[in-house]
Design a protein around this motif. Sequence first.
Motif, PDB file in Angstrom:
ATOM      1  N   GLY A   1       0.828  -1.205   0.000  1.00 55.32           N
ATOM      2  CA  GLY A   1       0.000   0.000   0.000  1.00 55.32           C
ATOM      3  C   GLY A   1       0.861   1.253   0.000  1.00 55.32           C
ATOM      4  N   LEU A   2       1.896   1.250   0.847  1.00 56.22           N
ATOM      5  CA  LEU A   2       2.765   2.429   0.940  1.00 56.22           C
ATOM      6  C   LEU A   2       3.567   2.619  -0.348  1.00 56.22           C
ATOM      7  N   VAL A   3       4.081   1.507  -0.860  1.00 52.01           N
ATOM      8  CA  VAL A   3       4.871   1.599  -2.097  1.00 52.01           C
ATOM      9  C   VAL A   3       3.975   2.062  -3.236  1.00 52.01           C
ATOM     10  N   ALA A   4       2.760   1.488  -3.281  1.00 49.76           N
ATOM     11  CA  ALA A   4       1.843   1.842  -4.364  1.00 49.76           C
ATOM     12  C   ALA A   4       1.481   3.321  -4.296  1.00 49.76           C
ATOM     13  N   ALA A   5       1.233   3.824  -3.080  1.00 56.78           N
ATOM     14  CA  ALA A   5       0.858   5.234  -2.932  1.00 56.78           C
ATOM     15  C   ALA A   5       1.994   6.131  -3.424  1.00 56.78           C
ATOM     16  N   THR A   6       3.216   5.780  -3.024  1.00 56.11           N
ATOM     17  CA  THR A   6       4.362   6.591  -3.425  1.00 56.11           C
ATOM     18  C   THR A   6       4.574   6.504  -4.931  1.00 56.11           C
ATOM     19  N   ALA A   7       4.404   5.290  -5.462  1.00 56.98           N
ATOM     20  CA  ALA A   7       4.590   5.106  -6.907  1.00 56.98           C
ATOM     21  C   ALA A   7       3.533   5.893  -7.681  1.00 56.98           C
ATOM     22  N   VAL A   8       2.298   5.873  -7.182  1.00 56.15           N
ATOM     23  CA  VAL A   8       1.237   6.637  -7.843  1.00 56.15           C
ATOM     24  C   VAL A   8       1.591   8.120  -7.810  1.00 56.15           C
ATOM     25  N   GLY A   9       2.112   8.573  -6.653  1.00 57.53           N
ATOM     26  CA  GLY A   9       2.515   9.972  -6.532  1.00 57.53           C
ATOM     27  C   GLY A   9       3.599  10.308  -7.542  1.00 57.53           C
ATOM     28  N   ALA A  10       4.565   9.399  -7.677  1.00 59.24           N
ATOM     29  CA  ALA A  10       5.670   9.650  -8.603  1.00 59.24           C
ATOM     30  C   ALA A  10       5.168   9.676 -10.045  1.00 59.24           C
ATOM     31  N   LEU A  11       4.321   8.697 -10.382  1.00 54.68           N
ATOM     32  CA  LEU A  11       3.822   8.627 -11.756  1.00 54.68           C
ATOM     33  C   LEU A  11       2.911   9.807 -12.066  1.00 54.68           C
ATOM     34  N   ALA A  12       2.026  10.131 -11.105  1.00 60.82           N
ATOM     35  CA  ALA A  12       1.077  11.218 -11.338  1.00 60.82           C
ATOM     36  C   ALA A  12       1.787  12.563 -11.307  1.00 60.82           C
ATOM     37  N   GLY A  13       2.969  12.629 -10.658  1.00 61.63           N
ATOM     38  CA  GLY A  13       3.707  13.883 -10.608  1.00 61.63           C
ATOM     39  C   GLY A  13       4.617  14.053 -11.809  1.00 61.63           C
ATOM     40  N   LEU A  14       4.884  12.943 -12.503  1.00 63.56           N
ATOM     41  CA  LEU A  14       5.860  12.969 -13.595  1.00 63.56           C
ATOM     42  C   LEU A  14       5.446  13.927 -14.714  1.00 63.56           C
TER      43      LEU A  14
END
Lengths: 410, 258
Positions: A380-393
């Motif tokens: 969950g934590l990794v996914a949230a951070t990954a979503v943040g990274a992808l959505a911020g890209l």
Amino acid sequence: MGAAGVTGVLGALAEAWGEVRVHKSRVVLSLVGVFLAVFAMTTVTALGQLMAQAQQEQSERWGGRPATISVQAYDPMTGMPPAGDTWDSAVATMIERYRMTGATSVSWGDGLYRLPGGAMQVQTRTVSPSYGPLHRIEPVQGRWFREGDRTSLSPALVVNERFGEMLGITDLSTPSTVMIGGPQPVRATIVGIVREGYEQELIVYRVAGGGGPWATASAGSDAAMYGPPSLELWVPPDQVDEVMSTVQHDLGLALPDVEVMVSRLDNSELEESMALLRLAIRGAGIVVLVLGGLGVLNIGLVTVRQRIREIGVRRSFGASSGRVFSAVMLESVCATAVAGVLAVGASIVLVRNLPLQQMLNGGVPLADNPGFPVAAAVEGLVAATAVGALAGLLPAIIAVRAKVIDAIRF
Amino acid sequence: MSLLSLRGVRREVGLPDGSRLPILTGVDLEVDAGDHVAVVGRSGSGKSTLLNILGLLDSPTGGAYLLGGEPTDRLRARRRSRLRGEVFGFVFQQFNLLPRRTAVENVAAPLLYASGRAYLTRNRAAREMLDRVGLGARADQVPERLSGGEQQRVAIARALVRRPRVVLADEPTGALDVETGARVMALLTEVTAETGAALVTITHDLSVAALADRRYSLDGGHLAPLAGDAHLLAATASRSGADGPAVAGTDDAWGRPA
């Protein structure tokens, strides 16, 4: 990293945090999606794992753990099992030779029990104590059999809840007994209660007396109705075929006039169906997460366009492309990571407080309760951070590519 | 060696039809520490382009721009950004304060890109600078609660907080009334002089240009010393007649403080 590098990182973090703080409502709005997505994914994953565990234990309660093989032997002429001594000796030799650790005996029969409404014939499985761990039996009250129960003068019984109710047992903290009828009545001690059977069905487990862990119960006339007693062996799944042929061969040689039947008892397709279930759960979680991520991306794209002037002004302060990129990216990652932590926390609270054993396992405690799966929390934590990274890209790329001159002019 | 040196600088932009539009056609300019230079010109004359080139926000398409004697066309992007932050302070016509950040956060913002002590003491430095521009009492107000003149004073404090060697002001009074504009320019001139920074102001307001030591006009992409005191004096007098004193507290022909 030099002092300038450290202050650079601190500066980028301070800038990102400043953005999050100033744009609280926008950030909260975009994070609702991520929060719900991570919450759903983590909860579904955790519940899925608990559900899979429950399903696996239910299946194993019946057919044993992977891989359990059942060995039966009978005289083809009479249909009767071999003499107890001969059988036990052959089995003992085989177990000794191959150093098999998981072995249990089980024989099915009827027992006559004196219940308050009168004597009743009840289906009775006479088993060795190792049957419990092999079939993941978890009593809802009391305990399962121990080795010491074999030599007890009062045979130990584990009964199902319906049986206990008929005896009026509400609590096993005080000794409860029941008379086993027959030519020589004996008072048996009920040591545990399990949740098994449909509605009015009565079930009794009786510990096999004497001998080692493979000792058979006396087959008696029940063998004709229920079949001969069987030996169950718990073997590594990848060696199951090899062990089955070895057992067939060795026991066949040791018991020349007896037909030996070896079969696999556990549900060999369980692993496959569980893997499919886990895959489906994971797929659903990922879809939910992607939808949440798209929400963040959408809001990020809209707001980065509104912030072009501000980004231009920051460039005039000396912000490099890398700094602008990392600030927009970090803002997204920081915010979604916080949402992820909150979502995982909420998921843990929910999963811990749901009556899951009632819902998933018919109220039977899980033998191996996985608790809240750490993997789900980490995921969950990794996914949230990954979503943040992808959505911020994408917004970060737009921010870097913005023309400073146009940005500060308008 | 000049602090800033433009030698035959040209700047063209491509048009959708494939042709090239010249904006600057060969600009020569030298700026030294402590100079106050004004560039006047009509809208669209290329004033902002010139300022952007000076501030390393834009690059010339021809000629040479030397910063402290170093050719800027060889600077890598990262170093350009660093020099921009260290050497220049910008004051914009529309103030360009960061919305919803307090005055002190706005003034401290450039120091987020500094390092070491300057970064760590940024808030204290910002408050000191706000005190200097007379806004110490309003340091915790957001721009939305400040008047236009106060916002531009915050912007001046922000431009100066990193102690730049050059302040580039793009129509600094363009969004202010005449009186407020005059006060803001007086402040900008004074504070810049105190810090020893050069001040390059681009404006179409001759009374603002009058505060400078050197004045240039930009016309047809070409920079030339502003022609004739009489012309400028007449323009200043004309504005003074219509709107009252163009620059409060000024008394010489250029409108400079007495």
